[in-house]
Design an enzyme around this catalytic site. Structure first.
Site, PDB file in Angstrom:
ATOM      1  N   GLU A 291      35.479  39.637  55.204  1.00 34.92           N
ATOM      2  CA  GLU A 291      36.631  39.357  54.336  1.00 34.92           C
ATOM      3  C   GLU A 291      37.098  40.594  53.575  1.00 34.92           C
ATOM      4  OE1 GLU A 291      35.473  34.808  53.134  1.00 34.92           O
ATOM      5  OE2 GLU A 291      34.540  36.449  52.048  1.00 34.92           O
ATOM      6  N   PRO A 292      37.603  41.596  54.261  1.00 35.62           N
ATOM      7  CA  PRO A 292      38.072  42.776  53.553  1.00 35.62           C
ATOM      8  C   PRO A 292      39.353  42.498  52.767  1.00 35.62           C
ATOM      9  CG  PRO A 292      38.606  42.940  55.889  1.00 35.62           C
ATOM     10  CD  PRO A 292      37.789  41.685  55.717  1.00 35.62           C
ATOM     11  N   GLY A 293      39.393  42.934  51.532  1.00 35.55           N
ATOM     12  CA  GLY A 293      40.598  42.807  50.712  1.00 35.55           C
ATOM     13  C   GLY A 293      41.077  44.192  50.316  1.00 35.55           C
ATOM     14  N   ARG A 294      40.312  44.811  49.404  1.00 32.00           N
ATOM     15  CA  ARG A 294      40.632  46.134  48.900  1.00 32.00           C
ATOM     16  C   ARG A 294      40.898  47.143  50.035  1.00 32.00           C
ATOM     17  NH1 ARG A 294      38.810  47.875  43.974  1.00 32.00           N
ATOM     18  NH2 ARG A 294      37.266  46.225  44.028  1.00 32.00           N
ATOM     19  N   ARG A 331      43.143  47.816  35.741  1.00 32.22           N
ATOM     20  CA  ARG A 331      41.807  48.164  36.228  1.00 32.22           C
ATOM     21  C   ARG A 331      41.094  49.213  35.380  1.00 32.22           C
ATOM     22  NH1 ARG A 331      40.928  50.204  40.613  1.00 32.22           N
ATOM     23  NH2 ARG A 331      38.922  49.247  41.063  1.00 32.22           N
ATOM     24  N   TYR A 335      37.628  48.000  34.020  1.00 30.36           N
ATOM     25  CA  TYR A 335      36.413  48.595  34.582  1.00 30.36           C
ATOM     26  C   TYR A 335      36.342  50.109  34.487  1.00 30.36           C
ATOM     27  CZ  TYR A 335      37.611  44.783  38.060  1.00 30.36           C
ATOM     28  OH  TYR A 335      38.021  43.661  38.729  1.00 30.36           O
ATOM     29  N   CYS A 362      51.082  46.914  23.695  1.00 33.79           N
ATOM     30  CA  CYS A 362      50.582  47.056  22.329  1.00 33.79           C
ATOM     31  C   CYS A 362      49.076  46.849  22.269  1.00 33.79           C
ATOM     32  CB  CYS A 362      51.314  46.088  21.414  1.00 33.79           C
ATOM     33  SG  CYS A 362      53.032  46.552  21.290  1.00 33.79           S
ATOM     34  N   GLU A 363      48.345  47.762  22.866  1.00 35.76           N
ATOM     35  CA  GLU A 363      46.879  47.778  22.882  1.00 35.76           C
ATOM     36  C   GLU A 363      46.474  49.233  22.991  1.00 35.76           C
ATOM     37  OE1 GLU A 363      44.390  45.405  23.148  1.00 35.76           O
ATOM     38  OE2 GLU A 363      45.832  43.770  22.897  1.00 35.76           O
ATOM     39  N   TYR A 391      44.454  44.783  43.888  1.00 33.70           N
ATOM     40  CA  TYR A 391      44.084  44.384  42.519  1.00 33.70           C
ATOM     41  C   TYR A 391      44.942  45.051  41.444  1.00 33.70           C
ATOM     42  CZ  TYR A 391      40.161  42.693  45.229  1.00 33.70           C
ATOM     43  OH  TYR A 391      39.407  42.066  46.193  1.00 33.70           O
TER      44      TYR A 391
HETATM   45  C1  LIG Z   1      36.809  39.521  46.329  1.00 32.51           C
HETATM   46  C2  LIG Z   1      36.267  38.896  47.534  1.00 32.51           C
HETATM   47  C3  LIG Z   1      36.490  39.481  48.780  1.00 32.51           C
HETATM   48  C4  LIG Z   1      37.211  40.789  48.958  1.00 32.51           C
HETATM   49  O1  LIG Z   1      36.510  41.847  48.433  1.00 32.51           O
HETATM   50  P1  LIG Z   1      37.037  43.350  48.637  1.00 32.51           P
HETATM   51  O2  LIG Z   1      36.089  44.150  47.852  1.00 32.51           O
HETATM   52  O3  LIG Z   1      38.413  43.400  48.105  1.00 32.51           O
HETATM   53  O4  LIG Z   1      36.968  43.639  50.096  1.00 32.51           O
HETATM   54  C5  LIG Z   1      36.009  38.826  49.888  1.00 32.51           C
HETATM   55  N1  LIG Z   1      35.347  37.660  49.788  1.00 32.51           N
HETATM   56  C6  LIG Z   1      35.128  37.059  48.607  1.00 32.51           C
HETATM   57  C7  LIG Z   1      34.419  35.774  48.562  1.00 32.51           C
HETATM   58  C8  LIG Z   1      35.555  37.662  47.441  1.00 32.51           C
HETATM   59  O5  LIG Z   1      35.326  37.082  46.273  1.00 32.51           O
END
Ligand SMILES: *Cc1c(COP(=O)(O)O)cnc(C)c1O
Length: 434
Positions: A291-294, A331, A335, A362-363, A391
């Site tokens: 499940e790649p997102g980033r 971000r 973090y 305003c922070e 993100y």
């Molecule tokens: C956030 C998340 C992802 C994606 O993570 P990345 O670091 O963006 O690749 C995949 N699976 C689950 C369950 C997540 O919570």
């Protein structure tokens, strides 16, 4: 020269992305502006899909974790690239369905899906619901019983793997709000309960150990732990889990200090581990999901701002204020994330001026980066913050009633608006008079 391949400098000394002049983009669309290079996104999707052909004979599927950046156009790209999709809310599911995303390739995550969200997912014939806890398991089974349906499920397991990343984005250890713990016996008990239920069908186990991870080893360990658990389930119950979802978390480059491994290396190492463990336990090789997102959208994106006030406090620091801030990129505040910042209209000059980039909210904590070197800016210059594709838009807010920026997709010198800038009317559209 700059962090990612999609960036360059043209003859005018302007930063370019996907062959488009960022200063021209800023003029045409206004700032703040999110810009995404379509080719980078598509090529990364293709690399993951190809990797499954190489290391799993095609018996696997990368799911785009749409929480990294969810909008219709991104869902359409993921669909065209033959990816699956991971959603974590009714809103992300609605976006995917609105984009015509094939529902059977959608997985629904989250540690506290509401009753309505579960009904929405079941009614939408979603591919899989990733069950996080026993309350949810039982609620889902009763929803499906009422609807006379059987829903395929996965179960989120905490493999107890410590990924070396920021504690807010670390999720695989026992003290995490996500999933069932292995060590305590909670996971095996929950699996046994799920197998007995009539209106859910357990086919998959899931784990996700964290985000922005550079080492291969925690991914391999997690895969081994999960395969061992599938072996334990078989030994104790005779039941065979046929699918394994290993989550996301692959690191990307935010600054020149980051050195991510080629994704194919993770895939190869993990595939070896999965195959070896399948043989050890006498199990079929599972169908594998990641499940790649980033890593799909992060490096593909930049954010453009216009410099406003430049405030030098003698012997302290210089604040460069921009026309966005924590409302479009939270971000650093959340973090202390590192970013590369470039004075986009002077990208051919040596960055030698140390500044702190401040937002307009305003922070006092509304900073994008502290003590970073850029070419000395003056009011009106264009600043680019790199690797903001993931993100940023998805975590944006209307704090201080600042409208959310638009998103432009660029591709080989052409540009296309895929998300409109919010207007002031949008901001009050749900407000009612007293
Ligand atoms: C956030 C998340 C992802 C994606 O993570 P990345 O670091 O963006 O690749 C995949 N699976 C689950 C369950 C997540 O919570």
């Amino acid at each position: 020269m700059f962090v990612n391949d999609c960036l360059n400098v043209n003859k005018k000394g302007h930063l370019t992305i996907g062959g488009c002049d960022t200063v021209e983009l800023a003029k045409k669309y206004g700032t703040p502006l999110y810009v995404l290079d379509e080719n980078v996104i598509r090529n990364t999707c293709k690399a993951y899909v190809d990797s499954f052909k190489r290391h799993y004979d095609g018996k696997g599927l990368p799911l785009y974790a749409s929480k990294a950046l969810s909008c219709k156009a991104l869902c359409e790209i993921a669909k065209e690239e033959k990816m699956g999709l991971d959603v974590v809310s009714g809103g992300e599911l609605y976006t995917a369905i609105s984009a015509g995303f094939p529902v059977e390739k959608i997985h629904f995550h989250g540690n506290n899906k509401t009753y309505d969200e579960l009904c929405f997912a079941v009614d939408s014939n979603i591919g899989k619901i990733v069950v996080d806890n026993l309350n949810e398991l039982e609620t889902l089974d009763s929803i499906c019983a009422k609807k006379n349906r059987v829903q395929k499920i996965s179960m989120r397991i905490k493999p107890g793997v410590d990924a070396h990343t920021h504690s807010f984005i670390k999720t695989g250890q026992i003290d995490s709000k996500f999933g069932f713990a292995l060590e305590t016996g909670e996971a095996i008990d929950a699996v046994k309960e799920a197998i007995e239920l009539k209106n859910v069908e357990l086919t998959e186990l899931h784990c996700h150990i964290g985000s922005q991870i550079f080492d291969i080893e925690p991914f391999v360990t997690a895969a081994e732990v999960m395969m061992d658990f599938i072996g334990t389930i078989k030994d104790e119950t005779g039941y065979i889990v046929t699918e394994l979802n290993l989550g996301g978390g692959f690191g990307i480059k935010y600054t020149d200090k980051d050195n991510p491994t080629a994704y194919d290396n993770y895939m190869k190492a993990v595939s070896n581990a999965v195959h070896a463990k399948a043989e050890e336990h006498g199990l079929p090789v599972p169908f594998v999901y990641i499940e790649p997102g980033r890593s799909i959208v992060g490096e593909a994106g930049i954010t453009l701002y216009t410099v406003g006030a430049v405030k030098t406090i003698p012997r302290v620091r210089t604040y460069v204020s921009i026309d966005g801030g924590m409302c479009d990129n939270i971000r650093y505040a959340l973090y202390q994330s590192e970013y590369t910042v470039v004075t986009a209209n002077k990208a051919d000059l040596e960055p030698d001026f140390v500044v702190t980039i401040a937002g307009k909210c305003c922070e006092s904590g509304d900073l994008i980066q502290e003590n970073t070197k850029i070419v000395e800016p003056v009011p009106g210059d264009t600043l680019a913050v790199l690797s903001t594709g993931a993100y940023n838009y998805s975590m944006s807010s209307n704090y201080n009633r600042i409208p959310k920026p638009p998103i432009v997709l660029v591709n080989n010198g052409s540009d296309k608006l895929i998300v409109r800038r919010e207007s002031y009317e949008d901001l009050i559209k749900n407000d009612l008079d007293l």
